[in-house]
Design an enzyme around this catalytic site. Sequence first.
Site, PDB file in Angstrom:
ATOM      1  CG  HIS A 162      59.309  64.276  88.710  1.00  0.00           C
ATOM      2  ND1 HIS A 162      59.497  65.580  89.051  1.00  0.00           N
ATOM      3  CD2 HIS A 162      60.491  63.826  88.258  1.00  0.00           C
ATOM      4  CE1 HIS A 162      60.766  65.914  88.824  1.00  0.00           C
ATOM      5  NE2 HIS A 162      61.387  64.870  88.340  1.00  0.00           N
TER       6      HIS A 162
ATOM      7  CG  HIS B  75      65.584  61.623  89.345  1.00  0.00           C
ATOM      8  ND1 HIS B  75      64.537  61.741  90.208  1.00  0.00           N
ATOM      9  CD2 HIS B  75      65.411  62.619  88.425  1.00  0.00           C
ATOM     10  CE1 HIS B  75      63.775  62.758  89.849  1.00  0.00           C
ATOM     11  NE2 HIS B  75      64.295  63.325  88.764  1.00  0.00           N
ATOM     12  CD  GLU B  76      68.813  64.238  86.309  1.00  0.00           C
ATOM     13  OE1 GLU B  76      68.417  64.555  85.165  1.00  0.00           O
ATOM     14  OE2 GLU B  76      68.381  64.774  87.342  1.00  0.00           O
TER      15      GLU B  76
ATOM     16  CG  HIS C  94      63.949  63.301  83.974  1.00  0.00           C
ATOM     17  ND1 HIS C  94      62.616  63.628  83.853  1.00  0.00           N
ATOM     18  CD2 HIS C  94      64.304  63.658  85.226  1.00  0.00           C
ATOM     19  CE1 HIS C  94      62.197  64.149  84.996  1.00  0.00           C
ATOM     20  NE2 HIS C  94      63.194  64.176  85.847  1.00  0.00           N
TER      21      HIS C  94
HETATM   22 ZN    ZN Z   1      63.251  64.735  87.698  1.00  0.00          ZN
END
Ligand code: ZN
Length: 172
Positions: free
Chosen positions: A88, A69-70, A73
């Site tokens: 998101h 997830h990171e 980003h």
């Molecule tokens: Zn996020």
Amino acid sequence: PAAQPERPLSIVDESWEILDPSPDVRAMFLEFNDMFFWGKLSGVEVKWTSCVDIAVRCFFFLFPQTLLHEMIHALLFVTQNNRDRDGHGPEFCKHMNRINKATGTNITIYHSFHDEVDVYRQHWWRCNGPCQNRKPYFGYVKRAMNRAPSSLDPWWEDHRRTCGGAYTKIKE
Ligand code: ZN
Ligand code: ADP
Ligand code: ZN
């Protein structure tokens, strides 16, 4: 170079994850960088935003998903100068779905385990008393079920004594 898996990619049940409660984060990052991010994240540092959250996820073997997830980003930052950690949108979801599909992971748009659970709490009440300004609840009660705060709650008497406000429904 990326490891070439013989069987379908499964990064959530690798035995080393289960055996090692604190996997080498940097090594995992570099491996994921090759496998899923075209090596574009070599210059990005792994940074912890919430150790407790990470610990909770490690416990449930969800750590790789948190890291991925990171990394999404980070990719959006590297490729589009997008620094919005709350973003998101479609771009984020495109990569999320791509990686989930390839690996069987369940990367979500949530930043914490708590947020993930929180989406199921759709019934909200707020107190009109002084506890509105007090940690940790700030007067909120959020529930999955439409069960209004009442004397059936073990903390009811404590709240009556320390705050004395009344709850009203603010969201459902
Ligand atoms: Zn996020
Ligand atoms: P659930 O809402 O999942 O049924 P609980 O019945 O334990 O869980 O309620 C927990 C919620 O009740 C907390 O999130 C908070 O909003 C509220 N709460 C708990 N203790 C207090 C307290 N002492 N004063 C005010 N609100 C409280
Ligand atoms: Zn109150």
